[in-house]
Design an enzyme around this catalytic site. Sequence first.
Site, mmCIF file in Angstrom:
data_model
loop_
_atom_site.group_PDB
_atom_site.id
_atom_site.type_symbol
_atom_site.label_atom_id
_atom_site.label_comp_id
_atom_site.label_asym_id
_atom_site.label_seq_id
_atom_site.Cartn_x
_atom_site.Cartn_y
_atom_site.Cartn_z
ATOM 1 N N ASP A 110 37.526 38.964 36.122
ATOM 2 C CA ASP A 110 38.275 38.209 37.242
ATOM 3 C C ASP A 110 39.120 39.424 37.914
ATOM 4 O OD1 ASP A 110 40.277 38.613 35.452
ATOM 5 O OD2 ASP A 110 41.310 36.662 36.089
ATOM 6 N N ASP A 166 41.802 41.189 37.259
ATOM 7 C CA ASP A 166 43.205 41.269 37.235
ATOM 8 C C ASP A 166 43.681 42.420 36.308
ATOM 9 O OD1 ASP A 166 42.589 40.229 34.651
ATOM 10 O OD2 ASP A 166 43.925 38.512 34.857
ATOM 11 N N SER A 183 38.404 35.328 32.870
ATOM 12 C CA SER A 183 38.798 36.650 32.561
ATOM 13 C C SER A 183 37.837 37.407 31.969
ATOM 14 C CB SER A 183 40.175 36.832 31.984
ATOM 15 O OG SER A 183 40.667 37.972 32.009
ATOM 16 N N ASP A 237 37.987 43.559 34.648
ATOM 17 C CA ASP A 237 37.234 42.725 33.752
ATOM 18 C C ASP A 237 36.782 41.703 34.683
ATOM 19 O OD1 ASP A 237 39.698 41.980 34.912
ATOM 20 O OD2 ASP A 237 40.234 40.745 32.862
#
Length: 454
Positions: free
Chosen positions: A243, A245, A104, A241
Site C-alpha cells: 500500500d 506507506d 499492506s 510495500d
Amino acid sequence: MSRLFGTDGVRGLANGVLTAELALQLAQAAAVVLGHDRTPDGKRPRAVVARDPRASGEFIAAAVEAGLSSSGIDVYDAGVLPTPAAAYLVADLKADFGVMISASHNPAPDNGIKFFARGGHKLPDEVEDAIEHQLTLEPSRPTGGDVGRIQRFSDAEDRYIVHLLGTLPNRLEGLKVVLDCAHGAASGCSPQVFKDAGAQVYVIGAEPDGLNINDGVGSTHLDELKEAVVAKGADLGIAHDGDADRCLAVDHEGNEVDGDQIMAILALALKESGGLKDDVLVATVMSNLGLKIALRKAGISIRQTAVGDRYVLEEMRDGGYSLGGEQSGHVIFSDFATTGDGVLTGLQIAAQVARTGKTLKELATCMTKLPQVMINVKGVDKTRAATDQGVASAVAAAESELGDTGRVLLRPSGTEPLVRVMVEAADMATAQRICEELAAVVKNRLAIPAELTV
C-alpha cells in the site's frame, strides 16, 4: 470478546475473517460515528474510498461503498491508490472521513479496512471502539433523497502526484532510479512522479494482477531490487510495500538502506535547512542505538515511542514535530502528510542524493548501525515479563555489561504468547551471546506449564 480493530485497522483473511458482510457493517457503523450532519448548504457527509490492487479489494470496496451510501454518505471512489494518497485526499477534499482497503505488506489472500478521520488522520482507540460498539446497534437507514451517492474520483491520482511534486526541495535530473512497487498500489503513481521530477526511471514489480502483491518483491523482499540497481548502474533503488506507506532503499552497490538510516539522512538534511522542529526526531524503541548516537552528535534528540506508526504519529502531533518513523520504513513528514508515505520518502531521499552530489552509500554513513539480535521466546506468560524479578535482574546485569555501547529491550508480543528479546552491542558476538542468555532466562522464568498449553 477480543477487540476487532488491531494496530492498523481491521485485517485478516479476505472472505474468512474479513467478509463482505463485515465490510458492509463496518461501513454502516463508521457512517454513524464519523459521518456528520448535513452541511449548512444542505450537502450530505462525504467519504473517500481507496484500495490496493488485491482481487478481494474489489468486492470489499463494493461492500464498503454500499454500506456508506446506504447510510447517507456520499462516496468518492478513488480506485487503486496508496494509503497515504487516500489520507491526503481526505484532507484535500475536506471530506468527513476516508476508508482504505489494504493489508499492506501481507500476502494477497489477506485484506484490511482502515479509517481516516477528517483531515486524513488515523483514528484514536476510543473512536475505533465507538465504531465497534456501533456494530451492535441499528444502522442509519435514510430513504429517498437522503441516501448517499457514489461517484468515481477520476483525478485522484493526479492530485496526489501534484502534491508530491510540490514537496521536493530540488529536481532529480541526472539520477537513475530503480523503483520496486511490490505489484501494489504505487505501481502507477510512483513511476510517474519520479519521471515528472526529472529522474531516469527503471521499474520492477509494477504489474499487479490482483494476486501477486508483495510476492517476492517490495520492501520485504529486496533481492530483485538489489540486482536491478547494480545491473542498470542506477544511483539508488526505492522499494515500497503493497500500500506504499513505507519505503526502504538500496544504494548503487546493492546495499540495503533501512528506515533508521533513511531517517538519519533526512533528519540531518532538515536540520541543515531549518525544517526540523525543535531538532527532534520521533522514533520507536526498536530503532537502532546507532541512530541515537549519530543524531546526538549533530545536536538532534530522539523522542521514543512504543512500536507502531500510530504511536509515532501521536507523539508528533502532540509535540508538533516534523519528522518521525520506524526502522521498517514508515517515515512521516508532518509538513506534507498525516501518515507514513513511501513515495514521498523515496522522493526526499533521491532529492538529497541529487542535491549533495553524494552517493546514497556516502549519505548513509552518517550513522553506524550497531549489531542487533532478536529472539522470539515462545510458550511463555508474557504478562509477567515486566514484573518477574529474575528477568529484571538478568536484564540489569546485561545492561551493566553493555554500558553505553549497547542496550536491551524485552517486549511482549501484542498478538502471540511470546516475548521478544532484543540486544544491541558493539559487536555481533556479544549481542548474540547476551541475547541468547536473556532468552534462556525468560524461557525458564516465564514458561507456561505444559498442562496449560493443551
